[in-house]
Enzyme design. Structure first.
Site, PDB file in Angstrom:
ATOM      1  N   LYS A  53     -77.013   1.689 101.365  1.00 54.66           N
ATOM      2  CA  LYS A  53     -76.375   2.985 101.104  1.00 54.66           C
ATOM      3  C   LYS A  53     -75.592   3.458 102.334  1.00 54.66           C
ATOM      4  O   LYS A  53     -74.459   3.927 102.221  1.00 54.66           O
ATOM      5  CB  LYS A  53     -77.431   4.028 100.706  1.00 54.66           C
ATOM      6  CG  LYS A  53     -77.987   3.788  99.307  1.00 54.66           C
ATOM      7  CD  LYS A  53     -79.143   4.713  98.943  1.00 54.66           C
ATOM      8  CE  LYS A  53     -79.711   4.311  97.590  1.00 54.66           C
ATOM      9  NZ  LYS A  53     -80.753   5.183  97.068  1.00 54.66           N
ATOM     10  N   GLN A  97     -85.250   8.771  99.540  1.00 61.02           N
ATOM     11  CA  GLN A  97     -85.501   7.489  98.883  1.00 61.02           C
ATOM     12  C   GLN A  97     -86.879   7.480  98.218  1.00 61.02           C
ATOM     13  O   GLN A  97     -87.876   7.864  98.832  1.00 61.02           O
ATOM     14  CB  GLN A  97     -85.378   6.358  99.916  1.00 61.02           C
ATOM     15  CG  GLN A  97     -85.424   4.964  99.333  1.00 61.02           C
ATOM     16  CD  GLN A  97     -84.255   4.650  98.392  1.00 61.02           C
ATOM     17  OE1 GLN A  97     -83.162   5.186  98.548  1.00 61.02           O
ATOM     18  NE2 GLN A  97     -84.484   3.807  97.412  1.00 61.02           N
ATOM     19  N   ASP A 120     -78.357  12.513  94.013  1.00 58.00           N
ATOM     20  CA  ASP A 120     -79.141  11.582  93.187  1.00 58.00           C
ATOM     21  C   ASP A 120     -79.192  12.067  91.739  1.00 58.00           C
ATOM     22  O   ASP A 120     -79.524  11.300  90.841  1.00 58.00           O
ATOM     23  CB  ASP A 120     -80.593  11.515  93.712  1.00 58.00           C
ATOM     24  CG  ASP A 120     -80.903  10.194  94.407  1.00 58.00           C
ATOM     25  OD1 ASP A 120     -80.210   9.192  94.121  1.00 58.00           O
ATOM     26  OD2 ASP A 120     -81.845  10.176  95.222  1.00 58.00           O
TER      27      ASP A 120
END
Ligand SMILES: Nc1nc2c(c(=O)[nH]1)N[C@@H](CN(C=O)c1ccc(C(=O)N[C@@H](CCC(=O)O)C(=O)O)cc1)CN2
Length: 286
Positions: A53, A97, A120
């Site tokens: 990422k 995460q 997200d």
């Protein structure tokens, strides 16, 4: 018949190029898109994903900040870090995460992220916006699946029957909402479904998102159907594989996504798209 591959790497390259152009334009106007990635613990797969990422951000010309913490970080400490990032004007997107260590309530952490920075798309506000068709951030994995369908000319899904296997909050449920918003007729199946094959054999589109190998086999697929594999598993030799029996299903399906090289890279691409969008919205609001 052998299905055509929907190549997530190739599509990602094109979409990331477009994002990089938008990032350069916004940076020239004084706003460089910024993403903060927070990793707690030493899960080896998560370490690979966050590295990818950060690299994708750098390639697109974004600012990226990687905050890594020991597995023993307390929930309160993590919430304090999220709050600091919420208040940092150089950060437009925040990502924590998953999975988090067991002593941390991931729901509490996700809800602490400002919906304006929830790239997200996991916040309840983002899920609600998707459900009622309002502006919000779409969860990256299902959003990537929709882009893959679009890439083969399937943007308006009127008249199509889509079957989603799996009902998780981060893939199955938002996937169903996105397919519905694109006018598909949607069936959501799960561990309580009596005859999965009877459902999937009716489908023009099958999305497998269970996290178990060989959930979908050739006998469960209508000839010519589009099969999207969200799974990320290991086979007996330790090789990465999806939820779909790829070798069998590719002989029946019309289109199929591979693992690796399918939905995985698209998840990261849509994270860039969402972060870009967050930065553009912030600049417009300033
Ligand atoms: N905060 C989040 N956590 C997690 C998410 C998420 O979207 N947000 N999704 C998954 C993991 N994930 C992203 O974080 C992810 C998984 C896989 C890939 C990927 O590119 N896979 C490659 C193969 C990589 C390998 O070799 O291991 C592929 O499929 O080609 C990207 C992102 C859970 N957590």
């Amino acid at each position: 018949m052998t299905a055509q591959l929907i190549d997530g790497n190739a599509l990602s390259k094109q979409l990331r190029g477009e994002v990089a152009q938008r990032a350069a334009a916004l940076t020239a106007k004084g706003t460089k898109p910024g993403l903060a990635v927070v990793l707690v613990g030493d899960n080896p797969a998560s370490q690979v994903y966050v590295r990818n990422k950060v690299k994708a951000c750098e390639d697109a010309g974004f600012k990226s900040v990687l905050e890594k913490y020991e597995a023993g970080l307390s929930e309160a400490e993590l919430l304090a870090r999220v709050e600091a990032l919420n208040n940092d004007p150089s950060i437009h997107g925040i990502l924590v995460q998953l999975p988090l260590p067991k002593h941390i309530d991931d729901h509490k952490v996700i809800e602490a992220i400002s919906p304006l920075k929830d790239v997200d798309g996991f916040h309840v506000a983002s899920a609600g916006a998707l459900m009622v068709g309002e502006v919000g951030f779409k969860a990256c994995t299902p959003y990537g699946c929709m882009k893959m369908l679009e890439s083969i000319g399937m943007k308006d899904l009127r008249g199509k029957h889509a079957v989603v296997i799996g009902r998780s909050n981060i893939v199955g449920k938002p996937m169903a909402m996105m397919l519905l918003a694109a006018n598909a007729t949607v069936t959501v199946t799960h561990s309580g479904t009596a005859d999965l094959g009877a459902m999937t054999r009716q489908a023009d589109i099958v999305v497998a998102a269970v996290g178990r190998r060989n959930v979908l086999t050739a006998d469960m697929v209508k000839p010519g159907a589009v099969v999207i594999d969200v799974g990320m598993n290991r086979d007996d030799e330790g090789k990465l594989c999806g939820d779909v029996d790829f070798a069998g299903v590719k002989e029946v399906a019309g289109h199929i996504t591979p693992v690796p090289g399918g939905v995985g890279p698209m998840t990261i691409t849509m994270l860039l798209v969402n972060t870009m969008e967050a930065a553009e919205r912030a600049a417009a609001a300033a």
